[in-house]
Write a protein that holds these residues in place. Structure first.
Motif, mmCIF file in Angstrom:
data_model
loop_
_atom_site.group_PDB
_atom_site.id
_atom_site.type_symbol
_atom_site.label_atom_id
_atom_site.label_comp_id
_atom_site.label_asym_id
_atom_site.label_seq_id
_atom_site.Cartn_x
_atom_site.Cartn_y
_atom_site.Cartn_z
ATOM 1 N N SER A 14 0.614 -1.316 -0.057
ATOM 2 C CA SER A 14 -0.101 -0.105 -0.183
ATOM 3 C C SER A 14 0.939 1.360 0.096
ATOM 4 C CB SER A 14 -0.864 -0.010 0.960
ATOM 5 O OG SER A 14 -1.520 1.209 1.303
ATOM 6 N N VAL A 15 0.534 2.152 -0.795
ATOM 7 C CA VAL A 15 1.515 3.399 -1.216
ATOM 8 C C VAL A 15 0.497 4.479 -0.836
ATOM 9 C CG1 VAL A 15 2.799 4.850 -2.585
ATOM 10 C CG2 VAL A 15 3.066 2.154 -2.603
ATOM 11 N N GLU A 16 1.113 5.498 -0.125
ATOM 12 C CA GLU A 16 0.106 6.830 0.071
ATOM 13 C C GLU A 16 -0.009 7.820 -0.879
ATOM 14 O OE1 GLU A 16 -0.159 10.330 3.709
ATOM 15 O OE2 GLU A 16 1.437 8.865 3.726
ATOM 16 N N ILE A 17 -0.964 8.387 -1.154
ATOM 17 C CA ILE A 17 -1.271 9.444 -2.214
ATOM 18 C C ILE A 17 -1.699 10.724 -1.418
ATOM 19 C CG2 ILE A 17 -2.359 9.993 -4.071
ATOM 20 C CD1 ILE A 17 -0.491 7.742 -4.972
ATOM 21 N N SER A 30 -2.182 7.051 -15.454
ATOM 22 C CA SER A 30 -0.999 6.797 -16.478
ATOM 23 C C SER A 30 0.324 7.373 -16.024
ATOM 24 C CB SER A 30 -1.442 7.508 -17.799
ATOM 25 O OG SER A 30 -1.278 8.870 -17.337
ATOM 26 N N LEU A 31 0.136 8.374 -14.984
ATOM 27 C CA LEU A 31 1.561 8.741 -14.390
ATOM 28 C C LEU A 31 1.911 7.755 -13.355
ATOM 29 C CD1 LEU A 31 3.875 10.857 -14.261
ATOM 30 C CD2 LEU A 31 2.500 12.199 -12.636
ATOM 31 N N VAL A 32 1.148 7.164 -12.561
ATOM 32 C CA VAL A 32 1.432 6.520 -11.366
ATOM 33 C C VAL A 32 2.010 5.051 -12.172
ATOM 34 C CG1 VAL A 32 0.366 4.711 -9.646
ATOM 35 C CG2 VAL A 32 -0.296 7.078 -9.905
ATOM 36 N N ALA A 33 1.507 4.629 -13.238
ATOM 37 C CA ALA A 33 1.951 3.293 -13.769
ATOM 38 C C ALA A 33 3.449 3.504 -14.442
ATOM 39 C CB ALA A 33 0.969 2.841 -14.908
ATOM 40 N N SER A 34 3.370 4.815 -15.059
ATOM 41 C CA SER A 34 4.867 5.069 -15.614
ATOM 42 C C SER A 34 5.827 5.267 -14.294
ATOM 43 C CB SER A 34 4.618 6.412 -16.146
ATOM 44 O OG SER A 34 6.052 6.764 -16.814
ATOM 45 N N LEU A 35 5.626 6.036 -13.415
ATOM 46 C CA LEU A 35 6.368 6.264 -12.385
ATOM 47 C C LEU A 35 6.747 4.605 -11.489
ATOM 48 C CD1 LEU A 35 5.525 9.450 -10.744
ATOM 49 C CD2 LEU A 35 7.349 8.995 -12.375
ATOM 50 N N ARG A 57 -4.316 -1.245 -12.777
ATOM 51 C CA ARG A 57 -5.830 -1.333 -12.645
ATOM 52 C C ARG A 57 -6.086 -2.833 -12.065
ATOM 53 N NH1 ARG A 57 -9.001 2.922 -14.329
ATOM 54 N NH2 ARG A 57 -7.799 4.445 -15.743
ATOM 55 N N ALA A 58 -5.592 -3.765 -12.305
ATOM 56 C CA ALA A 58 -5.836 -5.034 -11.785
ATOM 57 C C ALA A 58 -5.645 -5.018 -10.278
ATOM 58 C CB ALA A 58 -4.799 -6.144 -12.108
ATOM 59 N N LEU A 59 -4.692 -4.250 -9.534
ATOM 60 C CA LEU A 59 -4.582 -4.158 -8.356
ATOM 61 C C LEU A 59 -5.481 -3.158 -7.653
ATOM 62 C CD1 LEU A 59 -0.621 -4.511 -7.614
ATOM 63 C CD2 LEU A 59 -2.445 -6.075 -7.035
ATOM 64 N N ASN A 60 -5.914 -2.076 -8.711
ATOM 65 C CA ASN A 60 -6.829 -1.216 -8.117
ATOM 66 C C ASN A 60 -8.171 -0.909 -9.071
ATOM 67 O OD1 ASN A 60 -4.773 0.568 -6.185
ATOM 68 N ND2 ASN A 60 -3.634 -0.097 -7.937
ATOM 69 N N PRO A 61 -8.910 -2.236 -8.891
ATOM 70 C CA PRO A 61 -10.095 -2.191 -9.884
ATOM 71 C C PRO A 61 -11.040 -1.381 -9.558
ATOM 72 C CG PRO A 61 -9.995 -4.048 -8.357
ATOM 73 C CD PRO A 61 -8.717 -3.221 -8.016
ATOM 74 N N SER A 62 -11.009 -0.559 -8.692
ATOM 75 C CA SER A 62 -12.053 0.261 -8.041
ATOM 76 C C SER A 62 -12.300 1.546 -8.844
ATOM 77 C CB SER A 62 -12.290 0.622 -6.445
ATOM 78 O OG SER A 62 -11.315 1.289 -6.341
ATOM 79 N N LEU A 63 -11.204 1.948 -9.497
ATOM 80 C CA LEU A 63 -11.147 3.369 -10.232
ATOM 81 C C LEU A 63 -12.027 3.159 -11.421
ATOM 82 C CD1 LEU A 63 -7.322 3.843 -9.817
ATOM 83 C CD2 LEU A 63 -9.162 5.073 -8.635
ATOM 84 N N LEU A 119 0.446 -1.260 -5.210
ATOM 85 C CA LEU A 119 1.215 -1.539 -6.181
ATOM 86 C C LEU A 119 2.165 -2.693 -5.943
ATOM 87 C CD1 LEU A 119 3.134 2.124 -6.554
ATOM 88 C CD2 LEU A 119 1.493 1.086 -8.144
ATOM 89 N N PRO A 120 2.561 -3.471 -6.987
ATOM 90 C CA PRO A 120 3.150 -4.792 -6.761
ATOM 91 C C PRO A 120 4.523 -4.515 -5.939
ATOM 92 C CG PRO A 120 2.875 -4.392 -9.026
ATOM 93 C CD PRO A 120 2.563 -3.281 -8.659
#
Length: 511
Positions: A269-272, A279-284, A293-299, A314-315
């Motif tokens: 779990s990572v704090e935001i 897209s920026l989260v995935a890139s970083l 999205r598989a780990l955060n499917p509620s979005l 995040l993994p």
């Protein structure tokens, strides 16, 4: 000399023996008595039978080799036997491809569920329940609108504080839905005192199970799971879980090939703290967007609103990568999207124009269906200006919804001014439109007056235009031409589907 050394060694050994075998009075008195006196068997020892050895509860000190082993060790529910279980065992065993896909999908979520079950002291069989509910698909939606891998209905999700709004659906959230599901199962077990009945209530509803138990009690019948009268789906619910449990307990027996799932967290779990694009989260983080999205499917949307979702998953190995890259990210804006609260009912084209985006993009990102207008107060996802620094408020992030109202198709209609003449304002009032529109449609001023019987062009909703036509026609004599079409042509209200004369006019209104 050698003889002298041997003699000295023997003397030392003799003195040592005297010190250890003497009575307490000859040595230092102990400060406290011995804790207990050991008991030894007086007769010969008998060998332990195989059955007796198997019944002993000896705790293993070795760590589980993998997560499946850990789950097996936590089995605590009584087994259900019978033909239905055997039938479901055969069903799953004969579909190895389905089992493989299902268990591979569970790899991301299973460790967290087992951790939560053990923390609560619940049977680890319950970690297998999402196999029955959704095949471990967090995006699954049933025909009854139950959603997520735990399949929460909207009302039940709300009861267990699972937010469902325009931006996310916590029924699909890994952490929130698991928390809610285990809370619910614990509540049901507290009500019925039996895990099989608790599971039946999870599927059928606690009220339904309670009524079934009361009915059997009134008739003097048993009240266990197999003895209750219940729908076929609920009747097969626990047998399905038991079948999966049996396959996990002994995969070799069923020819099942369970994928290796390590006894280690899959995600962190990572704090935001700021709104940020997906897209920026995935890139970083160095992962694909679909993996995020598989780990955060509620979005629902392309941006994460920090006020409503202060943590993401995040993994395990990528979480630290994300933290490091986020800290080094030099751009001042993390989110390219924000939320706009629509001030009044408006068409999609008008909303898109105000938001500075195409109508197609506005429809796509907000899920706006065709032939709908956007109601006032709706929370729309729109592009965020480069100069905007303020993130979306917590109230809007948690409660924002989008509501629609059907478009009302208008039709070009000709009406007649009354016998004494009418003003633009009086005609506008009669048909519930604005005087400015009536004046615009007829190229007159808003203060103008129409002569008696003069034709007035109007753009009215189809329903209202038809009503006006019927009302006017009822006052006319029968059509001389003997046809309905002729009657329409001679009526005081004429309708046509021609486009409005003034280009760019919106001919769609809300009801």
């Amino acid at each position: 000399m050698r003889f002298l050394h041997l003699l000295m060694l023997a003397s030392l050994l003799w003195l040592t023996g005297c010190a250890t075998t003497g009575t307490p009075s000859e040595t230092t008195t102990p400060t406290e008595p011995a804790a207990h006196t050991p008991l030894y068997p007086s007769g010969p020892l008998s060998p332990i039978a195989t059955g007796a050895a198997g019944s002993m509860a000896v705790a293993g000190i070795d760590a589980p080799s993998d997560l499946w082993d850990r789950i097996r060790r936590g089995f605590a529910m009584p087994d259900l036997l019978g033909e239905q279980v055997a039938d479901r065992e055969q069903w799953y065993a004969s579909r190895p491809d389905y089992m493989q896909r299902m268990t591979e999908r569970s790899r991301k979520y299973l460790f967290h569920i087992v951790e939560e079950l053990e923390r609560r002291g619940m049977p680890t069989e319950l970690a297998l329940l999402p196999y029955i509910e959704s095949a471990f698909n967090p995006q699954a939606v049933s025909s009854a609108k139950a959603a997520g891998m735990w399949q929460f209905m909207p009302a039940t999700g709300t009861y267990f504080d699972l937010k469902q709004n325009a931006f996310r659906d916590d029924r699909r959230d890994v952490l929130a839905s698991t928390r809610a599901a285990l809370d619910y199962l614990q509540k049901l077990y507290g009500m019925f005192g039996d895990w099989h009945l608790a599971l039946a209530a999870y599927n059928w509803g606690e009220g339904s199970v309670a009524r079934a138990i009361a009915k059997n009690e009134k008739q003097g019948l048993g009240t266990t799971y197999p003895e209750l009268n219940m729908p076929a789906e609920t009747r097969m619910y626990v047998p399905k879980l038991q079948a999966v449990k049996n396959i996990v307990a002994n995969p070799e027996r069923f020819g099942a090939d369970l994928p290796l799932i390590e006894n280690h967290p899959y995600f962190q779990s990572v704090e935001i703290t700021r709104d940020i694009d997906v897209s920026l989260v995935a890139s970083l983080a160095g992962i694909r967007e679909e993996d995020f999205r598989a780990l955060n499917p509620s979005l629902h949307r392309p941006v994460i609103l920090a006020a409503g979702m202060p943590q993401i998953l995040l993994p395990w190995d990528n979480a630290q990568v994300f933290r490091r890259n986020l800290q080094a990210h030099s751009e001042g804006q993390y989110a390219s999207w924000t939320v706009w609260s629509v001030p009044t009912n408006m068409s999609v084209s008008t909303a898109a124009q105000r938001a500075g985006m195409s109508e197609a993009d506005l429809r796509q990102i907000n899920g706006i269906p065709p032939r709908m207008m956007i109601k006032a107060g709706s929370a729309l996802m729109v592009p965020r200006a480069a100069t905007t620094r303020q993130d979306v408020s917590s109230h809007l992030a948690d409660n924002g919804q989008i509501a629609f109202t059907p478009e009302v198709v208008t039709r070009r209609t000709t009406v007649r001014a009354g016998k004494r003449g009418e003003t633009v304002a009086s005609i506008a009032k009669r048909y519930k439109v604005s005087a400015a529109d009536v004046a615009d449609w007829n190229d007159v001023k808003t203060s103008s007056r129409f002569k008696a019987g003069e034709a007035v062009v109007m753009y009215l909703p189809v329903r209202l235009a038809s009503t006006s036509l019927a009302r006017t026609s009822s006052k006319q004599p029968a059509a001389k031409a003997g046809s309905r079409k002729a009657a329409k042509g001679g009526a005081a209200v004429r309708t046509a589907t021609a486009a409005p004369r003034a280009a760019g006019k919106t001919r769609v209104r809300s009801r």
